[in-house]
Design a protein around this motif. Structure first.
Motif, short mmCIF file in Angstrom:
data_model
loop_
_atom_site.label_atom_id
_atom_site.label_comp_id
_atom_site.label_asym_id
_atom_site.label_seq_id
_atom_site.Cartn_x
_atom_site.Cartn_y
_atom_site.Cartn_z
N GLY A 201 0.69 -1.16 -0.02
CA GLY A 201 0.02 0.11 0.10
C GLY A 201 0.92 1.22 -0.12
N PRO A 202 0.18 2.50 0.21
CA PRO A 202 1.11 3.66 -0.06
C PRO A 202 2.11 3.91 1.22
CG PRO A 202 -1.42 3.97 -0.08
CD PRO A 202 -1.27 2.62 0.38
N GLY A 203 1.92 3.17 2.27
CA GLY A 203 2.86 3.37 3.35
C GLY A 203 3.84 2.15 3.58
N THR A 204 3.63 1.04 2.82
CA THR A 204 4.42 -0.16 2.84
C THR A 204 5.99 0.07 2.60
OG1 THR A 204 2.57 -1.42 2.37
CG2 THR A 204 4.61 -2.55 2.14
N LEU A 205 6.75 -0.38 3.43
CA LEU A 205 8.17 -0.65 3.14
C LEU A 205 8.47 -1.72 2.25
CD1 LEU A 205 11.27 0.05 3.66
CD2 LEU A 205 10.93 -1.71 5.43
N THR A 206 8.92 -1.57 0.77
CA THR A 206 9.27 -2.89 -0.04
C THR A 206 10.65 -2.85 -0.23
OG1 THR A 206 6.68 -2.54 -0.77
CG2 THR A 206 8.37 -3.91 -2.26
N VAL A 207 11.14 -3.86 -0.20
CA VAL A 207 12.61 -3.88 -0.35
C VAL A 207 12.96 -5.10 -1.42
CG1 VAL A 207 14.89 -4.17 0.54
CG2 VAL A 207 13.12 -3.22 1.99
N ASP A 208 13.46 -4.69 -2.54
CA ASP A 208 13.95 -6.01 -3.63
C ASP A 208 15.42 -5.94 -3.32
OD1 ASP A 208 14.99 -7.37 -5.51
OD2 ASP A 208 14.19 -5.91 -7.22
#
Length: 542
Positions: A50-57
């Protein structure tokens, strides 16, 4: 219309070592509300952001469950970061030079505290005395702990404030060394003796203790450590509670009950572990003997070159049996410090009788996860008894490499079964790794290096390591720092594994610690550490 619930964090394109039998390896992980909500393969987390999600590749980087130090003295270690550092000082003379510099930076009348000296590596070949400290620190009260924590030396001023004069005698289980004139030399062996001086040392304020704990917490997070089994007693437990109430505790801690506090715990009505999100009250902590450094570990045969020295017993078998049996009857497991082979044999004898009593009461070993702390040197016939009795061990791999010269000197051929990790595991013993900090560094990567190489950082004693048959592989070592550590305290359903429903405690090391050259383990740092779903450490390179 229901509002969509999005993840707090998502890791993708990763190599996730889960410790979860249903899916040992994964590539994606999602967490929300402090718990893991999904673990799966490529693309399985689509739609969770979502808008506030920390997403790390992570581009193929390794992800591990948060690491646990299964035996340390957290508040003592945190405070030691502000004391005189005497670790690895090469001689008594060098230590005194360091003390002069430290004393010059203190206010008049302030105590000088230090930790880490080890007379076994000094060319002077003797313990320090109050006269040595007086020559460097003058009339300043000074108390210096040996590396082992089982010996200390105090200055004349400190001894005087403690009321230790001619003919001084320590309580049972301790020893105050006296010279030929019956005066204290300053050397104090074991906690009952050291405590005579500690009771007149200034106590850190609550704010100073909390600041030290926060500093220590941050340093552990930078190594990927998210939980500890702590053995510091009341002062540390009070600090942890204050930090927890303030929302600042982000290190899961298991605090054990010391022998002197045990009657109060029973009076209060403690009937087993008390587990909260961040704080757990664990088992009863007892001492069977001393330590190798001051040669107070209880041995079946005397120390080499000291035909009359068999070490010291701190709590004898009869008293230990009474305490362990009482604790078990109240639902409380026991954790017993045992270094020498005689101490370990005595502790196993006690647990054997307590297990008999538990069977008669219908209590299973899984309901009382008793443990031996250290188990440093064993009689060959006792190695199989741990697994047979269902007694777990909390050991410190770095002790093996740091103590090996003393083992060779004082225990000789008995060193074959010192730090016998592989032998214990081969019989089915459940084993967790830790550091015993501040005795050694709580850096788990240094401990892991010691476990898999049996070598020091400088390569000593050679490529094959010290008693190489006792090496363990890296996966075994990682389990000892994660799921096995959780098992010892009955926490394996919440931490130590990366699976749905578990606490979102994880770390991402800066290298592939399963494949890198062994010596590269020593320099490992965490790129990212998450505790309870919160990013508590992010390396500048992340």
């Amino acid at each position: 219309m229901e509002q969509a619930v999005f993840a707090d964090g998502i890791l993708t394109n990763a190599r996730i070592l889960t410790n979860w039998p249903a899916m040992p390896w994964a590539t994606e992980l999602v967490w929300h509300g402090g718990r893991i909500t999904h673990v799966g393969g490529p693309g399985s987390s689509n739609g969770a952001a979502g808008p506030g999600t920390l997403t790390v590749d992570l581009r193929g980087r390794l992800v591990l469950p948060g690491l646990c130090d299964s035996h340390m003295h957290f508040t003592n270690w945190s405070l030691s970061l502000q004391e005189a550092d005497l670790f690895e000082v090469p001689s008594l003379a060098a230590m005194l030079d360091r003390l002069r510099s430290a004393a010059a930076n203190l206010n008049e009348g302030s105590w000088l505290l230090g930790r880490g000296w080890n007379q076994a590596i000094w060319p002077e070949g003797r313990f320090p005395t109050r006269h040595d400290l007086d020559s460097a620190c003058g009339h300043r009260p000074t108390l210096l702990y040996a590396k082992s924590g089982h010996a200390a030396v105090a200055s004349s001023s400190a001894l005087s404030q403690a009321g230790l004069h001619a003919g001084a005698v320590a309580p049972a289980g301790g020893f105050v060394e006296l010279d030929d004139d019956n005066e204290p030399t300053g050397l104090l062996l074991e906690n009952p003796a050291i405590g005579l001086v500690e009771q007149v040392c200034p106590v850190p304020s609550a704010s100073a203790m909390e600041a030290a704990c926060l500093q220590g917490q941050a340093r552990l997070h930078a190594w990927g450590v998210t939980s500890v089994h702590d053995f510091d007693g009341r002062q540390g437990f009070e600090a942890f509670q204050r930090l927890d109430r303030a929302g600042q505790l982000r290190l899961r801690t298991v605090n054990h009950v010391s022998q002197d506090q045990f009657p109060h715990a029973l009076d209060f009505g403690l009937t087993g572990p008390m587990r909260g999100p961040w704080l757990t009250v664990g088992g009863l902590k007892l001492f069977a003997d001393g330590a190798l450094g001051p040669r107070t570990a209880a041995m079946a045969e005397p120390y080499a070159g000291e035909p009359d020295n068999y070490g010291m017993t701190v709590v004898d078998k009869e008293e230990m049996l009474e305490l362990v049996a009482l604790a078990s009857s109240r639902g409380i497991a026991s954790c017993v410090h045992a270094i020498g082979d005689r101490a370990n044999r005595d502790v196993l004898d006690v647990f054997q009788e307590v297990r008999r009593q538990e069977r008669e009461a219908g209590v299973t070993p899984d309901e009382r996860r008793h443990r031996v702390e250290h188990a440093q040197v064993l009689l060959e016939q006792d190695i199989s008894r741990f697994a047979h009795l269902g007694i777990n061990v909390a050991v410190q791999p770095i002790h093996a490499t740091q103590d090996m010269a003393m083992v060779d000197q004082y225990w000789g051929a008995r060193g074959r079964y010192a730090y016998a990790f592989k032998s214990l595991l081969s019989h089915g013993t459940r084993m967790a790794f830790g550091s015993d900090a501040p005795v050694e560094t709580p850096n788990p990567w240094v401990g892991l290096h010691a476990a898999v190489t049996r070598r020091r950082a400088d390569g000593t004693p050679g490529p094959d390591g010290w008693y190489p048959a006792q090496k363990v592989d890296r996966m075994t070592a990682l389990r000892a720092y994660t799921v096995e550590a959780a098992f010892l305290e009955g926490l394996e359903r919440t931490i130590g594994t990366l699976a749905p429903g578990m606490r979102a405690d994880l770390t991402i090391p800066d290298r592939d610690i399963l494949a890198c050259p062994s010596d590269d383990l020593l320099d490992t740092q965490a790129l990212l550490t998450v505790s309870g779903g919160e990013v508590v450490h992010r390396h500048t390179a992340a």
